[in-house]
Write a protein that holds these residues in place. Structure first.
Motif, PDB file in Angstrom:
ATOM      1  N   ARG A  12       0.812  -1.211   0.000  1.00 22.65           N
ATOM      2  CA  ARG A  12       0.000   0.000   0.000  1.00 22.65           C
ATOM      3  C   ARG A  12       0.849   1.266   0.000  1.00 22.65           C
ATOM      4  O   ARG A  12       0.374   2.352   0.329  1.00 22.65           O
ATOM      5  CB  ARG A  12      -0.943  -0.050   1.218  1.00 22.65           C
ATOM      6  CG  ARG A  12      -1.997  -1.140   1.048  1.00 22.65           C
ATOM      7  CD  ARG A  12      -2.545  -1.695   2.351  1.00 22.65           C
ATOM      8  NE  ARG A  12      -3.583  -2.696   2.086  1.00 22.65           N
ATOM      9  CZ  ARG A  12      -3.340  -3.971   1.751  1.00 22.65           C
ATOM     10  NH1 ARG A  12      -2.083  -4.423   1.701  1.00 22.65           N
ATOM     11  NH2 ARG A  12      -4.335  -4.797   1.486  1.00 22.65           N
TER      12      ARG A  12
ATOM     13  N   THR B 289       1.866   3.223  -2.238  1.00 16.69           N
ATOM     14  CA  THR B 289       1.560   4.348  -3.131  1.00 16.69           C
ATOM     15  C   THR B 289       0.729   5.418  -2.429  1.00 16.69           C
ATOM     16  O   THR B 289       0.534   6.508  -2.985  1.00 16.69           O
ATOM     17  CB  THR B 289       0.820   3.870  -4.389  1.00 16.69           C
ATOM     18  OG1 THR B 289      -0.334   3.102  -3.990  1.00 16.69           O
ATOM     19  CG2 THR B 289       1.732   3.036  -5.266  1.00 16.69           C
TER      20      THR B 289
ATOM     21  N   ASN C 190       9.602   0.521  -1.480  1.00 13.23           N
ATOM     22  CA  ASN C 190       8.515   0.702  -2.440  1.00 13.23           C
ATOM     23  C   ASN C 190       8.123   2.163  -2.633  1.00 13.23           C
ATOM     24  O   ASN C 190       7.120   2.461  -3.279  1.00 13.23           O
ATOM     25  CB  ASN C 190       7.289  -0.107  -2.004  1.00 13.23           C
ATOM     26  CG  ASN C 190       7.401  -1.564  -2.386  1.00 13.23           C
ATOM     27  OD1 ASN C 190       8.481  -2.052  -2.724  1.00 13.23           O
ATOM     28  ND2 ASN C 190       6.297  -2.284  -2.339  1.00 13.23           N
TER      29      ASN C 190
ATOM     30  N   GLY D  71       7.332   4.513  -0.246  1.00 10.59           N
ATOM     31  CA  GLY D  71       6.318   5.058   0.632  1.00 10.59           C
ATOM     32  C   GLY D  71       6.873   5.826   1.816  1.00 10.59           C
ATOM     33  O   GLY D  71       8.092   5.903   2.037  1.00 10.59           O
TER      34      GLY D  71
ATOM     35  N   ASP E  65      -4.045  -1.037  -4.176  1.00  5.70           N
ATOM     36  CA  ASP E  65      -3.771  -0.029  -5.197  1.00  5.70           C
ATOM     37  C   ASP E  65      -4.831   1.066  -5.185  1.00  5.70           C
ATOM     38  O   ASP E  65      -5.200   1.602  -6.230  1.00  5.70           O
ATOM     39  CB  ASP E  65      -3.717  -0.691  -6.582  1.00  5.70           C
ATOM     40  CG  ASP E  65      -5.011  -1.444  -6.919  1.00  5.70           C
ATOM     41  OD1 ASP E  65      -5.780  -1.769  -5.987  1.00  5.70           O
ATOM     42  OD2 ASP E  65      -5.256  -1.704  -8.105  1.00  5.70           O
TER      43      ASP E  65
ATOM     44  N   GLU F  62      -4.443   4.384  -7.282  1.00  5.28           N
ATOM     45  CA  GLU F  62      -4.650   4.242  -8.717  1.00  5.28           C
ATOM     46  C   GLU F  62      -6.122   4.052  -9.042  1.00  5.28           C
ATOM     47  O   GLU F  62      -6.632   4.596 -10.034  1.00  5.28           O
ATOM     48  CB  GLU F  62      -3.826   3.067  -9.260  1.00  5.28           C
ATOM     49  CG  GLU F  62      -3.893   2.883 -10.768  1.00  5.28           C
ATOM     50  CD  GLU F  62      -3.339   4.077 -11.545  1.00  5.28           C
ATOM     51  OE1 GLU F  62      -3.654   4.174 -12.744  1.00  5.28           O
ATOM     52  OE2 GLU F  62      -2.599   4.899 -10.966  1.00  5.28           O
TER      53      GLU F  62
END
Length: 357
Positions: A46, A48, A91, A93, A320, A323
């Motif tokens: 998570r 993003t 990632n 974040g 996601d 997105e």
């Protein structure tokens, strides 16, 4: 108008969007309050989100509310969290640890200790224990000389959080836990400097935040609040006055953000937005209520002046989520039966959106 996908500067962090993953207890920690590889994978999936706030993390042994929750009060716990912060940062974040002292919302079967609180008034409802839900015991009222130690526990845990690689911490001042209990007019019946008037009832919250700011800096310190909330039986008199006073003290401390829950009328919340000069994270729907936050609720509150929007349940089943919100993709439903059951099912098994040719 500000977009959910605009960047935002939060202290020393540049957030690539204004989507915040709200703190949610998932009780997947290992014995000893240790973070696990599954927790690292869950949060990394998570990453993003503009900002992730973890599940509640106990700052001290007596502060543990539920079984299966992680801590930040031992060296072993610090070491276990490094796999989580490392995975999220790899990632791309940003991650804050939510520091949560349960106060009276606990049980000796969970901690081996009688819970403590501002007064000897038990919580309403049933608390989680290793053998199932039980009635909450009457907590031991803290002596005046003891209270600062529990405020300072937040600062010590914050320092450990930064040592573990977190970008900052959020104090859980909401939902009927210890800070919220001190703010309450029915859980806090004290007649010393920590009770009575709004000035007395905000004192513990201010001291806990000040200890955290001293430990890790204001730009790494946030707080979550639920004005007028009634979780675990708390009530708050004089909500506008109480929270205006608290926000004034938080502004003096220059904390990174205030995270508000939609537990009061919108008019009251808008007044608090106007009273707070810094970054505001808004959770637009009642936590655990019938409705989930979606794009419409997010845009509504961005229009009312919120800087960031936190999403809870939508992040459980949509790793996601950013997105999906950006492109208008449908949101996957969440399986409530897996919230607290442990294991990887319903924790690591929700996929990103599957496009078809």
């Amino acid at each position: 108008m500000t977009s959910l996908f605009d960047s935002h500067q939060l202290g020393g962090l540049t957030l690539p969007n204004r989507v915040v993953m709200a703190p949610m207890s998932r009780v997947r920690a290992a014995p000893g309050g240790l973070a696990t590889p599954s927790m690292a994978a869950h949060y990394a999936q998570r990453a993003t989100a503009g900002l992730i706030v973890t599940e509640g993390v106990q700052p001290s042994p007596v502060g543990q509310s539920n079984p299966g929750t992680p801590g930040l009060h031992t060296d072993e716990q610090v070491a276990s969290w490094r796999q989580v912060t490392g995975a999220v940062h790899t990632n791309g974040g940003r991650l804050f640890a939510q520091l949560m002292h349960g106060g009276r919302v606990s049980h000796p079967d969970t901690t081996g200790m009688l819970p403590v609180g501002p007064s000897a008034v038990p919580a309403v409802g049933e608390v989680f224990t290793p053998s199932g839900p039980q009635a909450p015991p009457t907590p031991r009222a803290l002596e005046t000389a003891e209270v600062p130690e529990h405020a300072e526990a937040f600062g010590r845990a914050a320092r450990r959080a930064v040592d573990a690689g977190f970008d900052g911490v959020e104090l859980h001042g909401a939902n009927g836990y210890l800070i919220s209990q001190f703010l309450s007019s029915n859980a806090n019946l004290r007649t010393d400097r920590y009770g009575g008037s709004p000035t007395g009832r905000v004192r513990f919250a201010v001291e806990a935040v000040a200890a955290t700011v001293d430990a890790v800096g204001a730009d790494r310190t946030g707080i979550r609040l639920s004005p007028g909330g009634t979780f675990w039986g708390v009530e708050e008199a004089d909500v506008p006055e109480l929270y205006a006073l608290l926000l004034g003290e938080l502004a003096r401390l220059s904390v990174a953000y205030v995270h508000l829950e939609a537990t009061a009328d919108e008019e009251v919340l808008i007044g608090l937005r106007r009273a707070w000069p810094g970054t505001l994270i808004m959770n637009p729907v009642l936590p655990m209520g019938p409705k989930q936050t979606g794009r419409a609720e997010a845009d509504h509150w961005l229009g009312l002046g919120a800087d960031l929007i936190s999403f809870g349940r939508a992040f459980i089943s949509n790793p996601d989520l950013v997105e999906r919100l950006r492109t208008g993709l449908p949101l996957a439903p969440v399986d409530e039966a897996t919230y607290y059951q442990g294991g990887d099912a319903g924790y690591l098994t929700y996929p990103a959106y599957q496009y078809t040719a």
